[in-house]
Design an enzyme around this catalytic site. Structure first.
Site, mmCIF file in Angstrom:
data_model
loop_
_atom_site.group_PDB
_atom_site.id
_atom_site.type_symbol
_atom_site.label_atom_id
_atom_site.label_comp_id
_atom_site.label_asym_id
_atom_site.label_seq_id
_atom_site.Cartn_x
_atom_site.Cartn_y
_atom_site.Cartn_z
ATOM 1 N N CYS B 37 0.811 -1.220 0.000
ATOM 2 C CA CYS B 37 0.000 0.000 0.000
ATOM 3 C C CYS B 37 0.839 1.262 0.000
ATOM 4 O O CYS B 37 0.308 2.358 0.014
ATOM 5 C CB CYS B 37 -0.955 0.000 1.191
ATOM 6 S SG CYS B 37 -0.119 -0.391 2.709
ATOM 7 N N CYS B 106 -0.799 -4.004 8.003
ATOM 8 C CA CYS B 106 -0.496 -2.816 8.806
ATOM 9 C C CYS B 106 0.069 -3.216 10.159
ATOM 10 O O CYS B 106 0.976 -2.567 10.681
ATOM 11 C CB CYS B 106 -1.760 -1.975 9.029
ATOM 12 S SG CYS B 106 -2.485 -1.372 7.505
#
Lengths: 175, 126
Positions: B37, B106
């Site tokens: 990302c 994440c």
């Protein structure tokens, strides 16, 4: 699925874009669902699947970064974007700085030109890495493949950043 | 996609944003990035003479989950020894923040940031 084979191309980072677009138009026509309106359900389904593959393949092949990823996949190189974090300190420091510049740009006296100059820097880096990537992909030994995969990972950060710069530019030009 | 309340809380009120001087010998810096990302995370730990983490700061460019994950670990590592800090796993983080599967990377990023910072500290204090 080898999209190069589907488009009758030898796997290569440098491709003939006009040729790719022409083959795409051809394959699109050949597999278009309208052509199979009176065909059997089975043939309709096969055509539909082929048509989807043609569309996916075109998207993958026309963009340099996804084309490179596809070449590496075909060589059995696992990119593992989800699991593998990037740890190259100098590269990440530069990314941090550019993102700070992006944040600061909107408070500059001339935000648009600040964004433009940042965009030029990022674009130059993208150009440099893409040309390195092209050279590496001409080799196919394990080391070159691993180095190419690393460049693909780096380019993902740069394209993301460039996209964010564009969004900011759009927001500023919306007055 | 809906964020959990805890993610929103950390996103809206991030804890310990900022940084320390990376050249200070008591400061450990971990820089990591997620290619999936394009998120970039910097985690800095202030480590006392006995190897206890006295303070932590972070700067993250990324989505809400990446910011929440790094904000959370700055709270978790404070008061821990560096040996205990590296035991914090991405599953602990993902569970605490109720991260959906697409955002697990994440929490991996935050775990790796702690490890990279501790690695940096060990290199400074060979």
């Amino acid at each position: 699925m080898n999209y190069f084979a589907l488009f009758n191309l030898t796997p290569s980072f440098e491709i003939d874009k006009a040729g790719l677009a022409a083959t795409y138009q051809q394959l699109q026509k050949l597999t278009h669902p309208d052509k199979f309106a009176t065909a059997s359900e089975r043939d309709k389904l096969i055509a539909l699947q082929k048509n989807a593959q043609v569309n996916d393949g075109y998207q993958v092949l026309k963009t340099p970064l996804s084309r490179a990823e596809h070449m590496l996949e075909l060589r059995g190189v696992e990119l593992q974007h989800e699991q593998k974090t990037m740890q190259d300190g100098a590269f990440l420091m530069q990314q941090m700085e550019w993102r700070e510049q992006l944040d600061d740009a909107q408070h500059a006296d001339d935000p648009l030109s600040a964004l433009e100059s940042l965009d030029e820097d990022v674009a130059a880096d993208i150009k440099r890495l893409l040309s390195e990537l092209g050279a590496l992909l001409e080799q196919s030994d394990d080391e070159s493949n691993e180095n190419a995969a690393n460049l693909v990972r780096k380019l993902k950060f740069l394209f993301k950043l460039r996209h964010e710069i564009e969004l900011k530019e759009d927001a500023l030009s919306d007055f | 996609m809906a964020y959990s309340e805890k993610v929103i809380d950390h996103y809206e009120n991030p804890r310990n944003v900022g940084g320390f001087d990376k050249n200070d010998p008591s400061i450990a810096t971990g820089m990591v990035g997620a290619p999936a990302c394009g998120d970039v995370m910097k985690l800095q730990l202030k480590i006392g003479a006995t190897g206890i983490i006295e303070d932590a700061k972070f700067k993250t460019y990324g989505c809400g989950s990446a910011i929440a994950s790094s904000s959370l670990v700055t709270e978790w590592v404070k008061g821990k020894s560096i040996d205990d800090a590296v035991k914090i796993s991405n599953t602990d983080i993902a569970e605490e923040l109720a991260l959906p599967p697409v955002k697990i990377h994440c929490s991996i990023l935050a775990e790796d940031a702690i490890k990279a910072a501790v690695e940096d500290y060990k290199k400074k204090h060979l």
